[in-house]
Each structure stands twice: as structure tokens, then as C-alpha cells.
Enzyme design. Structure first.
Site, PDB file in Angstrom:
ATOM      1  N   ASN A   1       0.818  -1.213   0.000  1.00  9.15           N
ATOM      2  CA  ASN A   1       0.000   0.000   0.000  1.00  9.15           C
ATOM      3  C   ASN A   1       0.854   1.266   0.000  1.00  9.15           C
ATOM      4  O   ASN A   1       1.657   1.461   0.909  1.00  9.15           O
ATOM      5  CB  ASN A   1      -0.910  -0.009   1.241  1.00  9.15           C
ATOM      6  CG  ASN A   1      -2.152   0.821   1.035  1.00  9.15           C
ATOM      7  OD1 ASN A   1      -2.376   1.357  -0.046  1.00  9.15           O
ATOM      8  ND2 ASN A   1      -2.966   0.919   2.068  1.00  9.15           N
TER       9      ASN A   1
ATOM     10  N   HIS B   1     -13.330  -4.404  11.730  1.00  7.21           N
ATOM     11  CA  HIS B   1     -13.151  -3.055  12.284  1.00  7.21           C
ATOM     12  C   HIS B   1     -14.490  -2.451  12.659  1.00  7.21           C
ATOM     13  O   HIS B   1     -15.419  -2.432  11.851  1.00  7.21           O
ATOM     14  CB  HIS B   1     -12.474  -2.156  11.255  1.00  7.21           C
ATOM     15  CG  HIS B   1     -11.070  -2.563  10.926  1.00  7.21           C
ATOM     16  ND1 HIS B   1     -10.189  -1.709  10.309  1.00  7.21           N
ATOM     17  CD2 HIS B   1     -10.397  -3.724  11.121  1.00  7.21           C
ATOM     18  CE1 HIS B   1      -9.026  -2.324  10.124  1.00  7.21           C
ATOM     19  NE2 HIS B   1      -9.124  -3.541  10.614  1.00  7.21           N
TER      20      HIS B   1
ATOM     21  N   ARG C   1     -12.426  -4.918  16.355  1.00  8.69           N
ATOM     22  CA  ARG C   1     -11.426  -3.918  16.706  1.00  8.69           C
ATOM     23  C   ARG C   1     -12.137  -2.585  16.830  1.00  8.69           C
ATOM     24  O   ARG C   1     -12.923  -2.221  15.952  1.00  8.69           O
ATOM     25  CB  ARG C   1     -10.379  -3.845  15.590  1.00  8.69           C
ATOM     26  CG  ARG C   1      -9.235  -2.919  15.881  1.00  8.69           C
ATOM     27  CD  ARG C   1      -8.336  -2.742  14.687  1.00  8.69           C
ATOM     28  NE  ARG C   1      -8.732  -1.580  13.892  1.00  8.69           N
ATOM     29  CZ  ARG C   1      -7.921  -1.003  13.024  1.00  8.69           C
ATOM     30  NH1 ARG C   1      -6.713  -1.513  12.802  1.00  8.69           N
ATOM     31  NH2 ARG C   1      -8.321   0.062  12.348  1.00  8.69           N
TER      32      ARG C   1
ATOM     33  N   TYR D   1      -6.199   7.979  12.838  1.00 10.24           N
ATOM     34  CA  TYR D   1      -6.006   6.698  12.158  1.00 10.24           C
ATOM     35  C   TYR D   1      -7.200   5.770  12.345  1.00 10.24           C
ATOM     36  O   TYR D   1      -7.709   5.619  13.465  1.00 10.24           O
ATOM     37  CB  TYR D   1      -4.750   5.985  12.708  1.00 10.24           C
ATOM     38  CG  TYR D   1      -4.838   4.513  12.436  1.00 10.24           C
ATOM     39  CD1 TYR D   1      -5.212   3.608  13.439  1.00 10.24           C
ATOM     40  CD2 TYR D   1      -4.681   4.037  11.142  1.00 10.24           C
ATOM     41  CE1 TYR D   1      -5.376   2.264  13.163  1.00 10.24           C
ATOM     42  CE2 TYR D   1      -4.841   2.698  10.869  1.00 10.24           C
ATOM     43  CZ  TYR D   1      -5.192   1.811  11.870  1.00 10.24           C
ATOM     44  OH  TYR D   1      -5.378   0.485  11.575  1.00 10.24           O
TER      45      TYR D   1
ATOM     46  N   ASP E   1      -5.939  -1.030  18.105  1.00 10.26           N
ATOM     47  CA  ASP E   1      -4.681  -0.833  17.396  1.00 10.26           C
ATOM     48  C   ASP E   1      -4.098   0.531  17.759  1.00 10.26           C
ATOM     49  O   ASP E   1      -4.709   1.562  17.468  1.00 10.26           O
ATOM     50  CB  ASP E   1      -4.966  -0.889  15.877  1.00 10.26           C
ATOM     51  CG  ASP E   1      -3.692  -1.030  15.057  1.00 10.26           C
ATOM     52  OD1 ASP E   1      -3.796  -1.457  13.897  1.00 10.26           O
ATOM     53  OD2 ASP E   1      -2.599  -0.748  15.590  1.00 10.26           O
TER      54      ASP E   1
ATOM     55  N   HIS F   1      -1.253   1.543  16.659  1.00  8.30           N
ATOM     56  CA  HIS F   1      -0.664   1.919  15.370  1.00  8.30           C
ATOM     57  C   HIS F   1       0.687   2.622  15.490  1.00  8.30           C
ATOM     58  O   HIS F   1       0.891   3.700  14.927  1.00  8.30           O
ATOM     59  CB  HIS F   1      -1.644   2.783  14.577  1.00  8.30           C
ATOM     60  CG  HIS F   1      -1.595   2.500  13.104  1.00  8.30           C
ATOM     61  ND1 HIS F   1      -0.918   3.286  12.222  1.00  8.30           N
ATOM     62  CD2 HIS F   1      -2.119   1.493  12.377  1.00  8.30           C
ATOM     63  CE1 HIS F   1      -1.041   2.803  10.996  1.00  8.30           C
ATOM     64  NE2 HIS F   1      -1.768   1.715  11.062  1.00  8.30           N
TER      65      HIS F   1
ATOM     66  N   GLU G   1      -2.583  -3.679  19.796  1.00  8.47           N
ATOM     67  CA  GLU G   1      -1.736  -3.895  18.613  1.00  8.47           C
ATOM     68  C   GLU G   1      -0.756  -2.744  18.383  1.00  8.47           C
ATOM     69  O   GLU G   1      -1.103  -1.580  18.562  1.00  8.47           O
ATOM     70  CB  GLU G   1      -2.649  -4.031  17.396  1.00  8.47           C
ATOM     71  CG  GLU G   1      -1.943  -4.219  16.085  1.00  8.47           C
ATOM     72  CD  GLU G   1      -2.918  -4.376  14.937  1.00  8.47           C
ATOM     73  OE1 GLU G   1      -4.089  -4.720  15.179  1.00  8.47           O
ATOM     74  OE2 GLU G   1      -2.506  -4.139  13.795  1.00  8.47           O
TER      75      GLU G   1
ATOM     76  N   GLU H   1       2.511  -6.603  11.511  1.00  9.14           N
ATOM     77  CA  GLU H   1       1.978  -6.368  10.155  1.00  9.14           C
ATOM     78  C   GLU H   1       3.016  -5.694   9.267  1.00  9.14           C
ATOM     79  O   GLU H   1       2.967  -5.854   8.049  1.00  9.14           O
ATOM     80  CB  GLU H   1       0.703  -5.544  10.208  1.00  9.14           C
ATOM     81  CG  GLU H   1       0.890  -4.113  10.598  1.00  9.14           C
ATOM     82  CD  GLU H   1      -0.426  -3.369  10.691  1.00  9.14           C
ATOM     83  OE1 GLU H   1      -1.370  -3.891  11.313  1.00  9.14           O
ATOM     84  OE2 GLU H   1      -0.518  -2.281  10.110  1.00  9.14           O
TER      85      GLU H   1
ATOM     86  N   ARG I   1       1.509 -10.709  13.777  1.00  7.31           N
ATOM     87  CA  ARG I   1       0.536 -10.165  12.824  1.00  7.31           C
ATOM     88  C   ARG I   1       0.986 -10.275  11.360  1.00  7.31           C
ATOM     89  O   ARG I   1       0.338  -9.711  10.476  1.00  7.31           O
ATOM     90  CB  ARG I   1       0.318  -8.687  13.147  1.00  7.31           C
ATOM     91  CG  ARG I   1      -0.430  -8.441  14.421  1.00  7.31           C
ATOM     92  CD  ARG I   1      -1.922  -8.428  14.194  1.00  7.31           C
ATOM     93  NE  ARG I   1      -2.362  -7.242  13.464  1.00  7.31           N
ATOM     94  CZ  ARG I   1      -3.304  -7.260  12.523  1.00  7.31           C
ATOM     95  NH1 ARG I   1      -3.874  -8.389  12.191  1.00  7.31           N
ATOM     96  NH2 ARG I   1      -3.664  -6.158  11.911  1.00  7.31           N
TER      97      ARG I   1
ATOM     98  N   HIS J   1      -2.544  -9.874   9.499  1.00  5.45           N
ATOM     99  CA  HIS J   1      -3.021  -8.617   8.932  1.00  5.45           C
ATOM    100  C   HIS J   1      -4.003  -8.933   7.799  1.00  5.45           C
ATOM    101  O   HIS J   1      -3.763  -9.863   7.012  1.00  5.45           O
ATOM    102  CB  HIS J   1      -1.791  -7.901   8.385  1.00  5.45           C
ATOM    103  CG  HIS J   1      -1.984  -6.485   8.049  1.00  5.45           C
ATOM    104  ND1 HIS J   1      -1.300  -5.891   7.012  1.00  5.45           N
ATOM    105  CD2 HIS J   1      -2.738  -5.516   8.607  1.00  5.45           C
ATOM    106  CE1 HIS J   1      -1.623  -4.613   6.937  1.00  5.45           C
ATOM    107  NE2 HIS J   1      -2.482  -4.361   7.893  1.00  5.45           N
TER     108      HIS J   1
ATOM    109  N   ASP K   1      -6.421  -3.337   2.111  1.00  2.00           N
ATOM    110  CA  ASP K   1      -5.300  -3.300   1.171  1.00  2.00           C
ATOM    111  C   ASP K   1      -4.535  -4.615   1.123  1.00  2.00           C
ATOM    112  O   ASP K   1      -3.551  -4.739   0.393  1.00  2.00           O
ATOM    113  CB  ASP K   1      -4.342  -2.137   1.482  1.00  2.00           C
ATOM    114  CG  ASP K   1      -3.903  -2.088   2.938  1.00  2.00           C
ATOM    115  OD1 ASP K   1      -4.714  -1.637   3.774  1.00  2.00           O
ATOM    116  OD2 ASP K   1      -2.772  -2.501   3.232  1.00  2.00           O
TER     117      ASP K   1
ATOM    118  N   GLU L   1      -7.722 -11.146  10.554  1.00  2.00           N
ATOM    119  CA  GLU L   1      -8.340  -9.842  10.342  1.00  2.00           C
ATOM    120  C   GLU L   1      -9.060  -9.873   9.003  1.00  2.00           C
ATOM    121  O   GLU L   1      -8.511 -10.323   7.991  1.00  2.00           O
ATOM    122  CB  GLU L   1      -7.283  -8.742  10.339  1.00  2.00           C
ATOM    123  CG  GLU L   1      -7.848  -7.358  10.078  1.00  2.00           C
ATOM    124  CD  GLU L   1      -6.795  -6.270  10.127  1.00  2.00           C
ATOM    125  OE1 GLU L   1      -5.596  -6.610  10.124  1.00  2.00           O
ATOM    126  OE2 GLU L   1      -7.160  -5.091  10.183  1.00  2.00           O
TER     127      GLU L   1
ATOM    128  N   TRP M   1       3.057   7.145  11.757  1.00  2.00           N
ATOM    129  CA  TRP M   1       1.640   7.052  11.386  1.00  2.00           C
ATOM    130  C   TRP M   1       1.162   5.652  11.621  1.00  2.00           C
ATOM    131  O   TRP M   1       1.912   4.698  11.355  1.00  2.00           O
ATOM    132  CB  TRP M   1       1.424   7.413   9.915  1.00  2.00           C
ATOM    133  CG  TRP M   1      -0.019   7.278   9.545  1.00  2.00           C
ATOM    134  CD1 TRP M   1      -1.027   8.158   9.834  1.00  2.00           C
ATOM    135  CD2 TRP M   1      -0.637   6.151   8.893  1.00  2.00           C
ATOM    136  NE1 TRP M   1      -2.224   7.689   9.378  1.00  2.00           N
ATOM    137  CE2 TRP M   1      -2.034   6.442   8.805  1.00  2.00           C
ATOM    138  CE3 TRP M   1      -0.178   4.939   8.396  1.00  2.00           C
ATOM    139  CZ2 TRP M   1      -2.961   5.561   8.212  1.00  2.00           C
ATOM    140  CZ3 TRP M   1      -1.091   4.069   7.806  1.00  2.00           C
ATOM    141  CH2 TRP M   1      -2.454   4.398   7.714  1.00  2.00           C
TER     142      TRP M   1
END
Ligand code: GCO
Ligand code: MG
Length: 405
Positions: free
Chosen positions: A39, A124, A149, A161, A213, A215, A239, A265, A286, A315, A319, A342, A405
Site C-alpha cells: 500500500n 473493524h 477492533r 487513524y 490498534d 498503530h 496492537e 503487520e 501479525r 493482517h 489493502d 483480520e 503514522w
């Protein structure tokens, strides 16, 4: 007389979002598909496959999956990393697909057969504020999910996010020629997340599995504080609490909280997971079948994790293409320490471009019984949706400095 690889094609297509799909065709007419989607950096993988690997693959025996993996991994010299391992992963998936089709068996049968009847999945649930999150949780439970999640907005922040303001499905990559710049404030997040997760837990009751998450955004001590603050919510996992280049910092988190941790991930080989696994610093790995070198390498990661009683929770957002999901589910059906997959779901057009044997039902996934990975690509439909540049966002703190991010 062994079959031979006759053609290697790379499809870069964009049915609602970009996907890179590898097509390997053999002299005997077998076609294998592999996901090569990275991605925000899709064309790097497309070029690695088209310009560097395709010439090496023509003429090879497609049955020699492990030898091809070793040849592409050790032969790269510049090993590991997302572009190389996604490229190797795509080839690996396509060759497993071909082997299954040649044998007339679904890939999970070639991996030792099923160790479970179906695979638990999580999806999600998002809400800009807590009431919207609770509505989203209800909507996901109504679809049969037993694990969700939960992500929400953060008071004072404009973009966060994992959450879209209008309740639309969250798509991380924004189309356009530059990343969206988001402002992030960890202190505001740490004040809000425990409250949002507590509201989610009391809304869900005790049985539904609740995940979150972080992130990559916390320091080790912030991660420990967050873990402690949600200790009694019985999270299934927290996560990516820290950017995991430095795996040793997880010792600090582990020493201060028992909340289950999931990382991986953004990892591409067993070597990035190695000390997290052998030092018991996480509970779930993950890694995604595509980005971690394919089925062949994900099984190695699973085998090491199993020795340390660590489970897989790969993961699987929008994407990660339906081709990768198919491969992940074949691994999931045949791998004892595969805990959960997931599954964010896809837009209807994506299901049309990638007709698949895998199914979602009642909170669980199954790869199906079709030979190989059980997935095809409608190339004509795919060609109607050409690649469009798209970037993952970047995040800056309130003082303007870059953060993760
Ligand atoms: C997840 C991931 C995604 C990533 C996305 C990047 O847990 O599903 O964190 O949301 O941000 O896959 O492309
Ligand atoms: Mg994540």
C-alpha cells in the site's frame, strides 16, 4: 516431463483501491495468482517483479516452490525489506496456487490438512465519537462477528487513524499525488482511549473479543500506561503499541502490563519477529502472508511462534487483497497456532474482480475446497480500473515534527 513457467505477468489495477497481482502461467496451461500489493509503494513491487524476477522465473519448474523461494531470497543478496519480501511472497503464492491446481487439491490439504473447521475472524468497528463507535459495534455483531477492533476519534484532533468521519469504510491510502498530513497528539489519545474502550467493553458484554490498534504511536512507557489503564477490560490484544524497529523496548511494556500484545503487520521475515517471539514479548504475530514472503515463510514464522506458545493473527485490511486473504486462510486452516484472521471486508467491485472460493459466515472464514488458492482474476474487469497514485498519510505532532503514522 516437468511443467515449466511460460509467462509471468503483473496486473496493477485499482477497483476502488490499488492492487498488484502476479500471474504465473505454465506451459501446460496452469495459472497461479499471487498478491503483491504494498500500500502506497505498489509500483516498486510491480517493477521488482516485472523487471527483475520475471526473467529469472521463465523456464523454471513451478513445482519447486521452496527452491524458488531460496533462489529469490538468497539470490537477492539485498535481502528482506517490504519490496523484496512482497515480491518473493507473490511468487510463492502463485506457485502454491499452481501446485494445488496440478494436484486437484486446495492448498490447505498440501499443508497437512485442516486442524480446525473454520477460522475465527475479527473486523473493524469505528466511530468518530463513542456513540458512533457503539453503533458500529452493533452493526458488526449483526453481521455475525464475535471479535471486533474498536477505534475512535480523539477529542481535539481533526483526523485520526482508522476512523472516517462519515462512517464510510476506512481506506488508509488516499488517492492523490501526496500523502495527507495528519496532526497527532498522544496525550489526548491516552486520555481518551481508555474511556472509549471501557465504553465498548460495557456495551459488548464480557464474551465478544475486543481489540485495539495503537498503530506504532506510543513510547514504551506510554504503552505500559495504556496497557495498565485497560487491564480489566479483557482486551483480546493491543496492537502495535510502539514502532517495533527496536524490539527490546517491548521488555519494558511486558514488565508493566499483562495486556496481550500483537505486532508484526509491518514485518517481512521471521528475523524481525525473532526476539519478540523467543523472549515472549508478544502474544500474537501479525505478519501477512504477502508481505512476509508468502505461504512458505509464514509457515516458518508460525512454527517458531508455536514453540513459544505464541499465536498468529495475520493482517487483513482492505489493502490486503482477496488473493492474499485466500492464501492466509489456507495457512489458517492447517496451522495449529493460527488464532484469528483480520477481515475488514471489500467493496463489491473487489469481489467481482477477484472471484473467490473463500467464504465469510457467522464470524468465521473458510478457504473453500477449490484446487489451489481458490481464487481467479477477472482480467477484463480489472483492466477497466487502472492504477491511480495513492499514498498512506503521514502524521506530525502539534509542533510540526514528524511522528509515526
Ligand atoms: C490494520 C492495519 C491497517 C494499516 C494499513 C496500511 O491493523 O489493519 O494497521 O489499518 O494501517 O493496512 O496499509
Ligand atoms: Mg494494525
Amino acid at each position: 516431463k516437468p511443467d515449466r513457467i511460460a509467462a509471468v505477468d503483473v496486473l496493477v489495477t485499482s477497483p476502488t483501491r490499488n492492487f498488484v497481482t502476479l500471474k504465473i502461467t505454465t506451459e501446460q496451461g496452469l495459472v497461479g495468482w499471487g498478491d503483491a500489493t504494498l500500500n502506497g509503494r505498489e509500483l516498486a513491487v510491480a517493477s521488482y517483479l516485472r523487471d527483475h524476477l520475471a526473467p529469472l522465473l521463465i523456464g523454471r519448474d513451478p513445482a519447486r516452490i521452496e527452491d524458488t523461494w531460496q533462489y529469490l531470497y538468497r539470490g537477492a543478496y539485498w535481502r528482506r525489506g517490504p519490496v523484496t519480501m512482497t515480491s518473493v511472497g507473490a511468487v510463492d503464492l502463485a506457485l502454491w496456487d499452481i501446485k494445488g491446481k496440478a494436484a486437484g487439491l486446495p492448498v490447505y490439504q498440501l499443508l497437512g490438512g485442516a486442524v480446525r473447521d473454520r477460522i475465527l475472524s475479527y473486523t473493524h468497528a469505528t466511530g468518530w465519537d463513542i456513540p458512533q463507535l457503539l453503533d458500529s459495534l452493533d452493526a458488526r455483531l449483526a453481521q455475525g462477528f464475535r471479535a471486533v477492533r474498536a477505534q475512535t476519534g480523539v477529542p481535539g484532533l481533526d483526523i485520526v487513524y482508522g476512523v472516517s468521519k462519515d462512517g464510510a469504510a476506512y481506506e488508509p491510502a488516499g488517492r492523490g499525488l501526496a500523502p495527507v498530513e495528519e496532526t497527532w497528539d498522544t496525550d489526548a489519545y491516552l486520555r481518551h482511549a481508555p474511556e472509549a474502550l471501557a465504553a465498548a467493553r460495557s456495551h459488548l458484554g464480557p464474551e465478544v473479543k475486543l481489540l485495539h490498534d495503537a498503530h506504532h504511536r506510543l513510547t514504551p512507557n506510554q504503552a505500559a500506561r495504556l496497557g495498565r489503564s485497560v487491564e480489566d477490560l479483557d482486551l483480546f490484544w493491543l496492537e502495535d503499541v510502539t514502532p517495533a524497529e527496536n524490539q527490546e523496548v517491548l521488555r519494558t511494556v511486558r514488565a508493566k502490563t499483562t495486556v496481550p500484545l500483537a505486532i508484526g503487520e509491518v514485518f517481512h521475515t521471521v528475523w524481525e519477529c525473532q526476539s519478540l517471539i523467543t523472549e515472549q514479548l508478544i502474544d500474537y504475530v501479525r505478519c501477512c502472508v504477502t508481505h512476509a514472503g508468502g505461504i512458505s515463510h509464514l509457515r516458518r514464522i508460525a512454527a517458531l511462534a508455536d514453540i513459544w506458545q505464541i499465536q498468529l493473527g495475520p493482517h487483513g485490511p482492505s489493502d490486503v487483497s482477496p488473493v492474499a486473504l485466500a492464501a492466509s486462510l489456507h495457512v489458517g486452516l492447517a496451522t495449529p497456532n493460527f488464532a484469528i484472521q483480520e477481515y475488514m471486508g471489500y467493496a463489491p467491485l473487489v469481489h467481482e474482480v477477484f472471484p473467490h472460493a473463500w467464504t465469510y459466515e457467522d464470524g468465521h472464514l473458510h478457504p473453500g475446497e477449490a484446487p489451489g488458492l481458490g481464487i481467479e482474476v477477472d482480467e477484463e474487469l480489472a483492466a477497466r480500473h487502472p492504477y491511480e497514485p495513492a499514498y498512506l498519510p503521514v502524521a506530525r505532532r502539534r509542533d510540526g515534527s514528524m511522528t509515526d503514522w
